[in-house]
Design a protein around this motif. Sequence first.
Motif, mmCIF file in Angstrom:
data_model
loop_
_atom_site.group_PDB
_atom_site.id
_atom_site.type_symbol
_atom_site.label_atom_id
_atom_site.label_comp_id
_atom_site.label_asym_id
_atom_site.label_seq_id
_atom_site.Cartn_x
_atom_site.Cartn_y
_atom_site.Cartn_z
ATOM 1 N N MET A 319 -13.281 37.366 -28.429
ATOM 2 C CA MET A 319 -13.816 36.058 -28.063
ATOM 3 C C MET A 319 -14.350 36.072 -26.637
ATOM 4 S SD MET A 319 -10.859 33.724 -29.831
ATOM 5 C CE MET A 319 -11.539 32.191 -29.264
ATOM 6 N N ILE A 320 -13.662 36.788 -25.753
ATOM 7 C CA ILE A 320 -14.128 36.917 -24.368
ATOM 8 C C ILE A 320 -15.476 37.625 -24.331
ATOM 9 C CG2 ILE A 320 -13.645 38.044 -22.164
ATOM 10 C CD1 ILE A 320 -10.656 37.565 -22.737
ATOM 11 N N LYS A 321 -15.620 38.657 -25.129
ATOM 12 C CA LYS A 321 -16.892 39.382 -25.186
ATOM 13 C C LYS A 321 -17.982 38.516 -25.804
ATOM 14 C CE LYS A 321 -18.803 43.883 -26.414
ATOM 15 N NZ LYS A 321 -18.534 45.193 -27.051
ATOM 16 N N MET A 322 -17.629 37.698 -26.782
ATOM 17 C CA MET A 322 -18.601 36.790 -27.395
ATOM 18 C C MET A 322 -19.158 35.815 -26.358
ATOM 19 S SD MET A 322 -20.196 35.750 -30.111
ATOM 20 C CE MET A 322 -19.312 36.370 -31.554
ATOM 21 N N ALA A 323 -18.315 35.406 -25.422
ATOM 22 C CA ALA A 323 -18.747 34.482 -24.377
ATOM 23 C C ALA A 323 -19.479 35.185 -23.244
ATOM 24 C CB ALA A 323 -17.544 33.726 -23.821
ATOM 25 N N GLY A 324 -19.472 36.521 -23.237
ATOM 26 C CA GLY A 324 -20.102 37.260 -22.141
ATOM 27 C C GLY A 324 -19.298 37.221 -20.867
ATOM 28 N N MET A 325 -17.982 37.000 -20.984
ATOM 29 C CA MET A 325 -17.100 36.901 -19.819
ATOM 30 C C MET A 325 -16.350 38.200 -19.546
ATOM 31 S SD MET A 325 -17.508 33.941 -18.489
ATOM 32 C CE MET A 325 -16.160 34.113 -17.320
ATOM 33 N N ASN A 326 -16.640 39.255 -20.277
ATOM 34 C CA ASN A 326 -15.949 40.523 -20.069
ATOM 35 C C ASN A 326 -16.475 41.208 -18.808
ATOM 36 O OD1 ASN A 326 -18.281 40.607 -21.818
ATOM 37 N ND2 ASN A 326 -18.030 42.829 -21.855
ATOM 38 N N PRO A 327 -15.575 41.732 -17.948
ATOM 39 C CA PRO A 327 -16.012 42.421 -16.727
ATOM 40 C C PRO A 327 -16.784 43.693 -17.062
ATOM 41 C CG PRO A 327 -13.682 41.855 -16.633
ATOM 42 C CD PRO A 327 -14.115 41.651 -18.049
ATOM 43 N N THR A 328 -17.822 43.975 -16.282
ATOM 44 C CA THR A 328 -18.627 45.176 -16.492
ATOM 45 C C THR A 328 -18.757 45.944 -15.182
ATOM 46 O OG1 THR A 328 -20.647 43.906 -16.077
ATOM 47 C CG2 THR A 328 -19.989 44.189 -18.361
ATOM 48 N N GLN A 329 -18.838 47.249 -15.293
ATOM 49 C CA GLN A 329 -18.944 48.105 -14.109
ATOM 50 C C GLN A 329 -20.401 48.195 -13.660
ATOM 51 O OE1 GLN A 329 -17.654 52.122 -14.704
ATOM 52 N NE2 GLN A 329 -17.661 52.634 -12.531
ATOM 53 N N ARG A 330 -20.633 48.067 -12.362
ATOM 54 C CA ARG A 330 -21.965 48.222 -11.772
ATOM 55 C C ARG A 330 -21.857 49.251 -10.648
ATOM 56 N NH1 ARG A 330 -24.904 43.447 -13.015
ATOM 57 N NH2 ARG A 330 -24.371 42.994 -15.183
ATOM 58 N N GLU A 331 -22.411 50.441 -10.869
ATOM 59 C CA GLU A 331 -22.324 51.501 -9.879
ATOM 60 C C GLU A 331 -23.634 52.262 -9.842
ATOM 61 O OE1 GLU A 331 -19.634 55.483 -8.871
ATOM 62 O OE2 GLU A 331 -19.071 54.133 -10.491
ATOM 63 N N LYS A 344 -22.284 38.654 -19.022
ATOM 64 C CA LYS A 344 -23.230 37.599 -19.425
ATOM 65 C C LYS A 344 -24.035 37.999 -20.658
ATOM 66 C CE LYS A 344 -23.817 35.365 -14.920
ATOM 67 N NZ LYS A 344 -24.779 34.889 -13.902
ATOM 68 N N GLN A 345 -23.564 39.012 -21.382
ATOM 69 C CA GLN A 345 -24.219 39.424 -22.623
ATOM 70 C C GLN A 345 -23.520 38.750 -23.803
ATOM 71 O OE1 GLN A 345 -27.067 41.344 -22.616
ATOM 72 N NE2 GLN A 345 -26.852 41.023 -20.413
ATOM 73 N N GLY A 346 -23.549 37.445 -23.790
ATOM 74 C CA GLY A 346 -22.898 36.675 -24.846
ATOM 75 C C GLY A 346 -23.586 35.337 -24.974
ATOM 76 N N ARG A 347 -22.887 34.378 -25.502
ATOM 77 C CA ARG A 347 -23.468 33.061 -25.758
ATOM 78 C C ARG A 347 -23.405 32.207 -24.498
ATOM 79 N NH1 ARG A 347 -20.861 32.894 -31.665
ATOM 80 N NH2 ARG A 347 -22.596 33.886 -32.747
ATOM 81 N N ALA A 348 -24.583 31.922 -23.954
ATOM 82 C CA ALA A 348 -24.665 31.130 -22.725
ATOM 83 C C ALA A 348 -24.135 29.720 -22.943
ATOM 84 C CB ALA A 348 -26.110 31.089 -22.225
ATOM 85 N N GLY A 349 -24.360 29.159 -24.133
ATOM 86 C CA GLY A 349 -23.864 27.829 -24.432
ATOM 87 C C GLY A 349 -22.348 27.760 -24.424
ATOM 88 N N LEU A 350 -21.701 28.852 -24.823
ATOM 89 C CA LEU A 350 -20.236 28.901 -24.804
ATOM 90 C C LEU A 350 -19.728 28.926 -23.375
ATOM 91 C CD1 LEU A 350 -17.591 29.098 -26.342
ATOM 92 C CD2 LEU A 350 -17.947 31.563 -26.563
#
Length: 424
Positions: A319-331, A344-350
């Motif tokens: 569900m967290i991934k569906m919302a795009g709230m999962n932390p991602t690595q940027r390096e 932010k790769q999920g449902r913006a409306g959520l």
Amino acid sequence: MKNSTARKLKQIGEGNLLVGTDPHKDKHALLIMSQDAMVKKKFKISNTREGFEEGIKRVFEEVGKTGSKGAIFAIEAGSHYWRNFAYYLNEYKIPFFLVSPFTLKRRREGEDLNRRKNDYRDAEMAAELLRTGKYMDSRLLYGVYAELRTTYTNYQRLVEDKTAQINLLKSRLDNLFPEFTQVFKDPCGITAMAVLKQCIIPGTIAQMKVEDFIKTIRSGFSGKLLQIKKLRALHVVAMNSIGINEGAKAVSQEISFIVECIQLKTNQMKVVTKSLIELVDSTPESHYMLSVRGLGYLSVAGILGGVGPFSNYKSGKQMIKMAGMNPTQRESAGKSSSHTPISKQGRAGLRWCLWPAVVSLLRHNNDFKVWAKARQERAANAHPLHRREVIGAAINRLLRVVFALVKKESLYQMPRPERELIAV
């Protein structure tokens, strides 16, 4: 190979034809590909039931000719036209998966240096992404959950439209009567709206006696009592207003139209809110979710409309991934940020629903308040979180909590204070 890609390739199976689809308003482009990346056939169908039937017929004719087990469709979810075809396929139990338009575009541009693009090329890329396991698992919503998603989307649009009208109203007042917001902090209040509809030009107000001004406002007002003190204060500031007189009548008329639009949006929001409450009460998850102190009907409606039935998920992480709230690595070049951004790769409306819901929880739910304070005040070597990071972490916690409550069919219980535990 990653486990997720291996699992997706296993879902496709062997011996199936892959059908890439590029949906459009009038025509859908279909391309049939074998699992060794050989294009078998490509054609277009109309966006009608007859066109869908023709497309399915031609696909399974090719399945018979090649001796394949079946066919799996890959649909580019780049516009709303894919939904009609997806529901049609689901109606006849024909397997399909969705392909991200962003992934498709990057894949197409990476393979074609001349930036070649057409409907068949997009359909081919959709089939290729399906063949390599780069697709999205999809489940269509039915029943109350489909109604919830559509109704909440309507509510979200009304809120955005009303906010735009309020901002436009404030910008017009800054030129015509900038002192207005000094008296009425909220220009959408009952008394403020009555003034904006009846008489808003400061020069006109200044020429009237205060009793006549109040009488004018009352003449076009019906409902609750007006704030007479504020009307008198408005009459005073109108005497020395720096508002622009040129074009004042036209601006005043525009403001009256804006006020009518705001009132219309407000009434529509009330109707939609009533529908959302009825829909939420008809879902099995709502009883457990509403037990969380600080979580209201609108928040629950947004969550259920965004994620659908909880039975589709195995854990709160999904569900967290569906919302795009999962932390991602940027390096890059061995350098990375000290803060981990969300995907932010999920449902913006959520996310639009979850953010204010968690802000409310952090104000009214002592459990979340204490939890957030502990993360903000922890030692420097333990990576203390600032306000926005706390809200993001609290969103993930909320999704895990409501998932656990629904799965365990239990109500939310506030933790007991340490003093009570010691006494026991």
